[in-house]
Design a protein around this motif. Structure first.
Motif, PDB file in Angstrom:
ATOM      1  N   ALA A  24     -41.176  -5.131  15.600  1.00  0.00           N
ATOM      2  CA  ALA A  24     -41.928  -6.368  15.354  1.00  0.00           C
ATOM      3  C   ALA A  24     -41.318  -7.162  14.211  1.00  0.00           C
ATOM      4  O   ALA A  24     -40.492  -6.655  13.448  1.00  0.00           O
ATOM      5  N   ALA A  25     -41.764  -8.407  14.102  1.00  0.00           N
ATOM      6  CA  ALA A  25     -41.339  -9.318  13.022  1.00  0.00           C
ATOM      7  C   ALA A  25     -39.831  -9.508  13.010  1.00  0.00           C
ATOM      8  O   ALA A  25     -39.197  -9.460  11.959  1.00  0.00           O
ATOM      9  N   VAL A  26     -39.259  -9.734  14.188  1.00  0.00           N
ATOM     10  CA  VAL A  26     -37.805  -9.931  14.268  1.00  0.00           C
ATOM     11  C   VAL A  26     -37.364 -11.261  13.665  1.00  0.00           C
ATOM     12  O   VAL A  26     -36.173 -11.478  13.443  1.00  0.00           O
ATOM     13  N   PHE A  27     -38.318 -12.146  13.389  1.00  0.00           N
ATOM     14  CA  PHE A  27     -38.000 -13.405  12.704  1.00  0.00           C
ATOM     15  C   PHE A  27     -38.129 -13.273  11.188  1.00  0.00           C
ATOM     16  O   PHE A  27     -38.004 -14.266  10.464  1.00  0.00           O
ATOM     17  N   ILE A  53     -38.212 -17.078   8.972  1.00  0.00           N
ATOM     18  CA  ILE A  53     -36.933 -17.677   8.583  1.00  0.00           C
ATOM     19  C   ILE A  53     -35.857 -17.523   9.648  1.00  0.00           C
ATOM     20  O   ILE A  53     -34.980 -18.379   9.790  1.00  0.00           O
ATOM     21  N   LEU A  54     -35.921 -16.450  10.455  1.00  0.00           N
ATOM     22  CA  LEU A  54     -34.922 -16.247  11.498  1.00  0.00           C
ATOM     23  C   LEU A  54     -35.297 -16.973  12.791  1.00  0.00           C
ATOM     24  O   LEU A  54     -34.599 -16.848  13.803  1.00  0.00           O
ATOM     25  N   ALA A  84     -31.057 -15.454  19.036  1.00  0.00           N
ATOM     26  CA  ALA A  84     -30.261 -14.349  18.507  1.00  0.00           C
ATOM     27  C   ALA A  84     -31.155 -13.287  17.883  1.00  0.00           C
ATOM     28  O   ALA A  84     -30.931 -12.082  18.051  1.00  0.00           O
ATOM     29  N   ALA A  85     -32.196 -13.731  17.173  1.00  0.00           N
ATOM     30  CA  ALA A  85     -33.106 -12.793  16.514  1.00  0.00           C
ATOM     31  C   ALA A  85     -33.849 -11.926  17.525  1.00  0.00           C
ATOM     32  O   ALA A  85     -34.007 -10.719  17.325  1.00  0.00           O
ATOM     33  N   VAL A  86     -34.298 -12.535  18.609  1.00  0.00           N
ATOM     34  CA  VAL A  86     -35.020 -11.775  19.637  1.00  0.00           C
ATOM     35  C   VAL A  86     -34.067 -10.826  20.367  1.00  0.00           C
ATOM     36  O   VAL A  86     -34.369  -9.645  20.562  1.00  0.00           O
TER      37      VAL A  86
END
Length: 316
Positions: free
Chosen positions: A211-214, A218-219, A259-261
């Motif tokens: 979780a919280a890949v952002f 910010i990402l 990219a983050a996901v």
């Protein structure tokens, strides 16, 4: 990536590559920087329950139960929880008193089931055990024993541990009592702290949810919009690394959020990636992020950038 469900460890549950994160739809402006109305939150939850993503993740702690309440309204609106849907919630301490006892876990699940309008949940996590001691949590009659009892009695089909601090969460993973690990903010484009923790869970046959890949936003939005990572101000060196990743994304014509996901979704150890959403359109956008083709070698370049980041700059 093929948009199909996969097994969540040995739980017997199936999950799509993404889960909808329920924290923003409950409105948590102190974490995410914006408010979400009841109408928008419920509409987002309805979209989550009726779309291609077949799982939603929430907690009794998110906006003091408001996230669960809005999801419960949406479940009622669609005529009940769909059979193929993985609803996950979490029980944790009393946010006022700090009570993290076994009895508090019983009170918390009673409130969660009432707000969600269900009598059981597919997946139930012990949330943020960093707020108690391992000895207290694993003592007779304590939180861990209560969660195991809730599984044994069918209130939860599977139980997991969800938290940030990797050293603390590793202790819980190593007990062998949990079916699922949820880690957040520690396995992202710019933070790799949870690598060993994820390996440990995978080796034990646990399902892994990331979780919280952002990194709290910010990402997804970039450094021009915020300077916070993991809900706190980011050190300048970390911001510098994120700017280099942003530049790489621009050069490769890959949206930073995509990219983050995909950094998480492409990892074979991770059954599902939680993406927080606060409006219905984000459901389709999130699916598109997983399906977009990214140039070969892109993530190798990201790895090269992050390799120069001193340890200890992000959350551990």
């Amino acid at each position: 990536m093929h948009w199909t469900s996969r097994a969540l460890g040995a739980t017997g549950l199936s999950i799509t590559p993404l889960m909808v994160g329920g924290a923003p739809l409950g409105s948590m402006p102190s974490n995410f920087g914006y408010d979400v109305s009841v109408e928008d939150g419920v509409a987002t939850a309805v979209a989550a329950l009726t779309g291609p993503i077949r799982g939603i993740d929430t907690s009794c702690a998110y906006s003091r139960g408001e996230s669960e309440r809005r999801i419960g309204l949406a479940i009622a609106e669609v005529g009940g929880l769909p059979d193929d849907y993985l609803l996950a919630t979490k029980v944790t301490r009393d946010l006022d008193s700090g009570d993290f006892s076994g009895e508090q876990m019983r009170r918390a699940i009673t409130g969660s089931l009432r707000r969600l309008g269900v009598d059981k949940v597919p997946l139930l996590y012990l949330h943020d055990p960093e707020n108690t001691t391992f000895a207290a949590a694993t003592a007779p009659g304590g939180p861990v024993e209560v969660l195991r009892e809730l599984k044994d009695t069918g209130v939860a089909q599977a139980i997991g541990v969800a938290g940030g601090d990797t050293a603390t969460i590793t202790e819980y993973v190593e007990t062998g009592h949990f079916d699922v690990l949820l880690t957040h903010n520690r396995w992202t484009l710019v933070n790799r702290t949870a690598d060993r923790l994820i390996d440990s869970a995978t080796e034990r046959g646990m399902g892994v949810v990331n979780a919280a890949v952002f990194g709290g936003g910010i990402l997804a939005t970039g450094t021009n919009a915020t300077s916070r990572y993991g809900y706190r101000e980011a050190p300048e060196e970390l911001l510098g690394v994120i700017r280099r990743v942003e530049a790489l994304c621009q050069e490769a014509r890959v949206p930073l959020s995509t990219a983050a996901v995909q950094f998480s979704a492409r990892d074979p150890r991770i059954a599902s990636t939680v993406v927080g959403v606060s409006r219905p359109s984000r459901i389709a956008e999130s699916v598109a992020s997983v399906e977009l083709d990214i140039p070969p070698g892109f993530f190798d370049e990201v790895d090269g950038i992050v390799a120069g980041l001193p340890a200890g700059l992000g959350p551990q």
